[in-house]
Design a protein around this motif. Structure first.
Motif, PDB file in Angstrom:
ATOM      1  N   GLU A 410     -11.708 -19.495 -57.117  1.00  0.00           N
ATOM      2  CA  GLU A 410     -12.411 -20.699 -56.666  1.00  0.00           C
ATOM      3  C   GLU A 410     -13.256 -21.291 -57.791  1.00  0.00           C
ATOM      4  OE1 GLU A 410     -12.188 -22.403 -53.899  1.00  0.00           O
ATOM      5  OE2 GLU A 410     -10.742 -21.055 -52.970  1.00  0.00           O
ATOM      6  N   ALA A 411     -13.925 -20.423 -58.560  1.00  0.00           N
ATOM      7  CA  ALA A 411     -14.799 -20.892 -59.635  1.00  0.00           C
ATOM      8  C   ALA A 411     -14.013 -21.520 -60.774  1.00  0.00           C
ATOM      9  CB  ALA A 411     -15.649 -19.736 -60.159  1.00  0.00           C
ATOM     10  N   SER A 412     -12.834 -20.962 -61.061  1.00  0.00           N
ATOM     11  CA  SER A 412     -12.055 -21.420 -62.204  1.00  0.00           C
ATOM     12  C   SER A 412     -11.076 -22.533 -61.865  1.00  0.00           C
ATOM     13  CB  SER A 412     -11.263 -20.242 -62.793  1.00  0.00           C
ATOM     14  OG  SER A 412     -10.316 -19.759 -61.865  1.00  0.00           O
ATOM     15  N   GLY A 413     -10.819 -22.737 -60.573  1.00  0.00           N
ATOM     16  CA  GLY A 413      -9.807 -23.698 -60.161  1.00  0.00           C
ATOM     17  C   GLY A 413      -8.396 -23.138 -60.194  1.00  0.00           C
ATOM     18  N   ASP A 414      -8.280 -21.848 -60.518  1.00  0.00           N
ATOM     19  CA  ASP A 414      -6.983 -21.157 -60.570  1.00  0.00           C
ATOM     20  C   ASP A 414      -6.937 -20.240 -59.348  1.00  0.00           C
ATOM     21  OD1 ASP A 414      -4.656 -19.879 -61.258  1.00  0.00           O
ATOM     22  OD2 ASP A 414      -5.470 -18.854 -63.019  1.00  0.00           O
ATOM     23  N   ARG A 415      -6.681 -20.833 -58.194  1.00  0.00           N
ATOM     24  CA  ARG A 415      -6.935 -20.144 -56.931  1.00  0.00           C
ATOM     25  C   ARG A 415      -5.835 -19.171 -56.534  1.00  0.00           C
ATOM     26  NH1 ARG A 415      -8.307 -25.247 -53.230  1.00  0.00           N
ATOM     27  NH2 ARG A 415      -6.455 -25.991 -54.364  1.00  0.00           N
ATOM     28  N   CYS A 416      -6.256 -18.163 -55.791  1.00  0.00           N
ATOM     29  CA  CYS A 416      -5.310 -17.196 -55.228  1.00  0.00           C
ATOM     30  C   CYS A 416      -5.554 -17.095 -53.724  1.00  0.00           C
ATOM     31  CB  CYS A 416      -5.463 -15.827 -55.894  1.00  0.00           C
ATOM     32  SG  CYS A 416      -7.048 -15.002 -55.604  1.00  0.00           S
ATOM     33  N   TRP A 417      -4.579 -16.517 -53.024  1.00  0.00           N
ATOM     34  CA  TRP A 417      -4.683 -16.358 -51.570  1.00  0.00           C
ATOM     35  C   TRP A 417      -4.256 -14.941 -51.225  1.00  0.00           C
ATOM     36  CZ3 TRP A 417      -7.022 -19.347 -48.109  1.00  0.00           C
ATOM     37  CH2 TRP A 417      -6.836 -19.073 -46.758  1.00  0.00           C
ATOM     38  N   ARG A 418      -5.122 -14.253 -50.477  1.00  0.00           N
ATOM     39  CA  ARG A 418      -4.835 -12.859 -50.172  1.00  0.00           C
ATOM     40  C   ARG A 418      -3.827 -12.726 -49.035  1.00  0.00           C
ATOM     41  NH1 ARG A 418      -9.142  -7.942 -48.680  1.00  0.00           N
ATOM     42  NH2 ARG A 418      -7.683  -6.244 -49.187  1.00  0.00           N
ATOM     43  N   LEU A 419      -2.849 -11.877 -49.261  1.00  0.00           N
ATOM     44  CA  LEU A 419      -1.864 -11.515 -48.253  1.00  0.00           C
ATOM     45  C   LEU A 419      -2.108 -10.068 -47.827  1.00  0.00           C
ATOM     46  CD1 LEU A 419       1.266 -13.074 -49.980  1.00  0.00           C
ATOM     47  CD2 LEU A 419       0.088 -13.967 -47.974  1.00  0.00           C
ATOM     48  N   PRO A 420      -1.675  -9.678 -46.633  1.00  0.00           N
ATOM     49  CA  PRO A 420      -1.960  -8.327 -46.141  1.00  0.00           C
ATOM     50  C   PRO A 420      -1.129  -7.264 -46.851  1.00  0.00           C
ATOM     51  CG  PRO A 420      -0.568  -9.474 -44.574  1.00  0.00           C
ATOM     52  CD  PRO A 420      -0.959 -10.484 -45.608  1.00  0.00           C
ATOM     53  N   LEU A 421      -1.743  -6.102 -47.007  1.00  0.00           N
ATOM     54  CA  LEU A 421      -1.058  -4.949 -47.592  1.00  0.00           C
ATOM     55  C   LEU A 421      -1.006  -3.859 -46.526  1.00  0.00           C
ATOM     56  CD1 LEU A 421       0.091  -4.266 -50.459  1.00  0.00           C
ATOM     57  CD2 LEU A 421      -2.060  -3.082 -50.903  1.00  0.00           C
ATOM     58  N   PRO A 486      -6.984 -18.552 -66.455  1.00  0.00           N
ATOM     59  CA  PRO A 486      -8.318 -18.938 -65.973  1.00  0.00           C
ATOM     60  C   PRO A 486      -8.921 -17.961 -64.966  1.00  0.00           C
ATOM     61  CG  PRO A 486      -6.876 -20.851 -66.070  1.00  0.00           C
ATOM     62  CD  PRO A 486      -6.011 -19.649 -66.295  1.00  0.00           C
ATOM     63  N   ILE A 487      -8.139 -17.512 -63.976  1.00  0.00           N
ATOM     64  CA  ILE A 487      -8.708 -16.610 -62.966  1.00  0.00           C
ATOM     65  C   ILE A 487      -9.049 -15.248 -63.565  1.00  0.00           C
ATOM     66  CG2 ILE A 487      -6.434 -15.845 -62.126  1.00  0.00           C
ATOM     67  CD1 ILE A 487      -7.624 -15.528 -59.365  1.00  0.00           C
ATOM     68  N   LEU A 488      -8.195 -14.725 -64.437  1.00  0.00           N
ATOM     69  CA  LEU A 488      -8.476 -13.426 -65.040  1.00  0.00           C
ATOM     70  C   LEU A 488      -9.681 -13.497 -65.962  1.00  0.00           C
ATOM     71  CD1 LEU A 488      -4.880 -12.099 -65.846  1.00  0.00           C
ATOM     72  CD2 LEU A 488      -6.412 -11.338 -64.020  1.00  0.00           C
ATOM     73  N   THR A 489      -9.775 -14.568 -66.749  1.00  0.00           N
ATOM     74  CA  THR A 489     -10.928 -14.717 -67.644  1.00  0.00           C
ATOM     75  C   THR A 489     -12.214 -14.879 -66.838  1.00  0.00           C
ATOM     76  OG1 THR A 489      -9.502 -15.772 -69.291  1.00  0.00           O
ATOM     77  CG2 THR A 489     -11.877 -16.002 -69.583  1.00  0.00           C
ATOM     78  N   GLN A 490     -12.152 -15.655 -65.755  1.00  0.00           N
ATOM     79  CA  GLN A 490     -13.330 -15.824 -64.903  1.00  0.00           C
ATOM     80  C   GLN A 490     -13.750 -14.495 -64.292  1.00  0.00           C
ATOM     81  OE1 GLN A 490     -15.039 -18.656 -64.606  1.00  0.00           O
ATOM     82  NE2 GLN A 490     -16.572 -17.605 -63.364  1.00  0.00           N
ATOM     83  N   TYR A 491     -12.780 -13.688 -63.891  1.00  0.00           N
ATOM     84  CA  TYR A 491     -13.100 -12.359 -63.354  1.00  0.00           C
ATOM     85  C   TYR A 491     -13.817 -11.515 -64.410  1.00  0.00           C
ATOM     86  CZ  TYR A 491     -12.573  -7.587 -61.692  1.00  0.00           C
ATOM     87  OH  TYR A 491     -12.837  -6.285 -61.314  1.00  0.00           O
TER      88      TYR A 491
END
Length: 502
Positions: A410-421, A486-491
């Protein structure tokens, strides 16, 4: 491109171009109003004549505006003021940069960073402007004999912030944005390389070149002989049909003040070309299977950003380089493979090869006693069907890690969506002849692929990013997107306590 921030009035700017916003319908932004006032209504008179409505992305370039020191003023349509959101902001910035690059304005002062974007501060606006600018100007012409060159390209961009108190915030945003942009560019460059150039050895060479630049980074490689000694028979099976040796590249970044601090481990799927093997893919768009190393390219780009940011954390990155080709030595449907973990896998489809490479890589990284492990892979077409090209699929065996990645997206604009495991899906991987099969069927393909990987991640906290839909674009604009840098760097910024200005 050179970026800087300043805080000042538009009438005092002596530049090749000043960029200001106009809202719909024909409403001047605060900065545009200042310019209009000192020019005795020159701008508002133009708008009244219908030269610009203010719709998103509309442009009007003005020369020699009365009493304005700058040579040009670029009016940018921003849509309705109350509806300006993140997506529209980045689109406006992108179109602005393209226009500036066409006009011959080699430098510009941009006041769009002062616009109000819902829920976003100056840090976000400046950083996203930097990243969007670099992305807009990106071209891949390394393999072209004749290169298109802009005669007077944009070289310097100054972003204005409302107050001097925000200058430090803006400078930090530029530093973070440039690191992400440089990492994203490396990811794109490597991923866009043709597969006759970019093979597992090429991935290793790129990592070694990076290590020559940064003292905190060390690189070593694991070849097929050592893989055999380690029992990585699933990984080895996938590459058996290729003339290119499978090479796993291990990058170690030591930045923590505590040398014994547990590392964050990143693992990238590096199938530099995936023909499907014996389970051959259809010919249509098979050229895009050079992007099956998008996960490894993303991890490589993230390591570039990490080194540039010089973060105080320890990170280990694994680029799982391999090529999946049909040959007399190729592995077959029906083969049973023994993985490094000792678990056995029945091969139902040789095109479900990424998980076979990753499962051994995920077992290999146990030796680092990781704090967390994040793998990223162009793993399943099912993820493209589920989420399209906008969101990366994310699955995790720990809630806090999943939460942190969602927040980083969300912060980086490189969004992900969680799926169930959930274990409810596990029986889809059952095999009558081995501990598991490598294919779970059509239903819930992204989930069953992650469940397969989860069988090799019991000893640590782990998350899986399926970037099959987000790592590259098809069609006329075919090319790597640079995600998930972007998401990995933000993490990593978050883990280092630098998710925003300190």
């Amino acid at each position: 491109m050179e970026f800087s921030v300043k805080s000042g009035s538009p009438e005092k700017q002596r530049s090749a171009c000043i960029v200001v916003g106009v809202f719909e319908p024909r409403r001047l932004s605060a900065t545009a109003e200042q310019l209009d006032k000192i020019s005795d209504g020159f701008i508002s008179n133009l708008l009244r004549r219908g030269d610009l409505e203010g719709k998103p992305g509309q442009m009007l370039l003005l020369h020699h505006v009365p009493n304005v020191l700058s040579e040009r003023v670029l009016l940018v349509g921003c849509g309705k003021e109350r509806e300006l959101d993140e997506r529209q902001y980045k689109q406006i910035i992108s179109k602005t940069i393209s226009k500036l690059n066409e006009t011959g304005s080699m430098e510009a002062v941009c006041f769009l960073t002062e616009l109000h974007v819902k829920g976003r501060d100056s840090y976000w606006k400046v950083r996203q402007a930097v990243e969007t600018t670099e992305s807009s100007l990106y071209t891949f012409d390394a393999m072209k004999s004749k290169k298109d060159e802009t005669r007077r390209p944009l070289r310097k961009l100054v972003f204005n912030v409302p107050t001097r108190r925000e200058l430090a915030i803006g400078e930090q945003a530029i530093n973070h944005g440039l690191a992400v942009a440089h990492g994203t560019k490396l990811c794109k460059d490597v991923a866009n390389m043709p597969p006759n150039v970019c093979n597992p050895a090429y991935l290793a060479s790129q990592a070694k070149q990076m290590a020559e630049q940064y003292q905190k980074l060390q690189v070593r490689t694991v070849g097929e002989e050592q893989m055999a000694e380690l029992g990585m028979h699933a990984y080895l099976a996938v590459g058996r049909g290729s003339e290119n040796e499978s090479i796993m590249t291990v990058m170690t970044y030591n930045g923590a003040t505590d040398a014994n601090a547990k590392p964050i481990v990143l693992v990238g799927k590096g199938l530099t070309f995936d023909s499907g093997g014996i389970s051959l893919k259809p010919g249509e768009a098979m050229d895009e299977m050079k992007y099956d190393m998008g996960g490894a390219a993303g991890v490589l780009g993230t390591m570039r950003a990490l080194c540039e940011l010089d973060l105080n954390i320890n990170v280990v990155a694994v680029l799982a380089g391999c090529e999946n080709m049909p040959d007399g030595k190729s592995y077959r449907p029906g083969d049973i493979l023994t993985t490094m973990s000792g678990q056995t896998v029945e091969v139902l489809n040789t095109d479900a090869e990424g998980r076979l490479v990753l499962c051994d890589a995920l077992t290999y990284v146990e030796q680092f006693d990781p704090d967390v492990v994040i793998d990223t892979a162009t793993l399943t077409g099912a993820c493209v069907i589920a989420l399209g090209k906008h969101a990366t699929g994310m699955l995790a065996n720990q809630n806090s890690l999943a939460h942190d990645l969602t927040a980083a997206g969300e912060a980086s604009g490189d969004r992900c969506w969680r799926l169930p495991l959930w274990d409810d899906y596990a029986d889809q991987l059952d095999s009558p002849f081995a501990d598991m099969s490598n294919l779970g069927g059509r239903a819930a393909g992204t989930i069953t692929a992650a469940l397969f990987l989860s069988k090799f991640t019991k000893k640590y906290h782990w998350a899986h990013l399926d970037v099959a839909g987000t790592a590259w674009n098809s069609g006329a604009n075919k090319g790597s997107t640079g995600r998930p840098v972007p998401i990995l760097t933000q993490y990593l910024l978050g883990r280092a306590g630098q998710s925003s200005v300190e």
